[in-house]
Design a protein around this motif. Structure first.
Motif, short mmCIF file in Angstrom:
data_model
loop_
_atom_site.label_atom_id
_atom_site.label_comp_id
_atom_site.label_asym_id
_atom_site.label_seq_id
_atom_site.Cartn_x
_atom_site.Cartn_y
_atom_site.Cartn_z
N ARG A 36 -3.43 0.45 -9.04
CA ARG A 36 -2.48 -0.53 -8.53
C ARG A 36 -3.12 -1.92 -8.50
O ARG A 36 -4.32 -2.07 -8.57
N SER A 37 -2.30 -2.92 -8.36
CA SER A 37 -2.79 -4.29 -8.19
C SER A 37 -3.73 -4.32 -6.99
O SER A 37 -3.40 -3.79 -5.93
N ALA A 39 -6.69 -2.80 -6.99
CA ALA A 39 -7.53 -1.59 -6.97
C ALA A 39 -8.97 -1.88 -7.40
O ALA A 39 -9.87 -1.11 -7.10
N HIS A 195 -1.16 -1.28 -16.32
CA HIS A 195 -0.32 -0.55 -15.36
C HIS A 195 0.64 0.39 -16.09
O HIS A 195 1.43 1.09 -15.45
N LYS A 197 2.18 3.31 -17.66
CA LYS A 197 2.01 4.77 -17.66
C LYS A 197 2.22 5.36 -19.05
O LYS A 197 1.46 6.24 -19.49
N THR A 209 -9.53 5.90 -13.21
CA THR A 209 -8.51 5.52 -12.24
C THR A 209 -9.18 5.00 -10.98
O THR A 209 -10.07 5.64 -10.41
N GLU A 211 -8.78 3.24 -7.02
CA GLU A 211 -7.92 3.10 -5.84
C GLU A 211 -8.77 2.52 -4.71
O GLU A 211 -9.84 3.05 -4.39
N ILE A 226 -1.15 7.76 -10.91
CA ILE A 226 -0.82 6.99 -9.70
C ILE A 226 0.65 7.20 -9.37
O ILE A 226 1.50 7.10 -10.24
#
Length: 227
Positions: A36-37, A39, A195, A197, A209, A211, A226
């Motif tokens: 995510r933005s 991360a 971002h 998918k 990945t 987070e 995500i």
């Protein structure tokens, strides 16, 4: 080729952008960074190109320890890395040819060499017939392909693509991804932050990945996980 060794990055106001991050990227890998933005994807890119220094830990690129490179050595180091961004960053008053040529001109390359190399990379990204067009005369996809040509003109070891399809429609998105795949097949390592998918799940390449500044998954044939 690229090693992050127990890297932590904190900012003055106390926020932790990366927390004890470690990974290795081998030559000629295609690796996607997802998260995510906020991360930590952009922080990894800034540390890798020497724009920022880690608070703790070490970043290696080939024979360089990036956090110890002196300012005068930075231009030589950055020739090993090409970077493309979501917002293209083209010079509006220069043509496609001139935007790509500019990267060689700042190095003092002879005009004969520039005239030989620039058409080659524009052809590689499918824009040989757009060399005299200014950015305002190009579509978003064409602008991004000019940016890729500019990033590749020095034949870097690594191409970093930071959300390169964020401003593009689906057709142009896949045109750009095809070019990145081709660049990888020709021998350059590609590091893609995205971002998207669908891109990740279609590529079937390694996925790291992130987070909250930590790596939560690192898979050879990764999927976008995500929620």
């Amino acid at each position: 080729m690229i090693i992050f060794q127990n890297v932590t990055k904190t900012y003055n106001h106390g926020s932790v952008a990366l927390d004890k991050v470690s990974f290795k990227i081998q030559p000629n890998e295609f690796v996607s960074l997802v998260g995510r933005s906020g991360a930590g994807k952009s922080t990894i890119i800034k540390l890798l190109i020497g724009e920022e220094k880690p608070t703790k830990g070490q970043v290696f690129f080939g024979s360089y320890e990036v956090n110890k490179i002196k300012s005068k050595e930075m231009p030589e180091f950055r020739r090993h890395i090409g970077v493309i961004f979501q917002d293209f960053r083209l010079l509006s008053k220069k043509t496609a040819f001139e935007n790509v040529a500019f990267a060689l001109e700042v190095e003092g390359r002879p005009q004969r060499e520039i005239n030989e190399l620039v058409p080659q990379v524009l052809e590689m990204v499918g824009l040989k017939d757009k060399d005299h067009n200014f950015p305002a005369e190009l579509s978003g996809g064409e602008k991004q392909r000019v940016a890729i040509a500019r990033a590749m003109i020095n034949r870097p070891d690594v191409l970093i693509a930071d959300e390169p399809t964020g401003n593009l429609d689906p057709f142009n998105t896949w045109e750009v991804i095809k070019i990145l795949t081709k660049i990888n097949e020709l021998g350059s390592t590609v590091l893609l932050a995205t971002h998207d998918k669908e891109i990740i799940n279609t590529l079937g390449q390694r996925v790291i990945t992130l987070e909250n500044g930590k790596i939560i998954k690192d898979e050879a044939n990764g999927r976008f996980i995500i929620g």
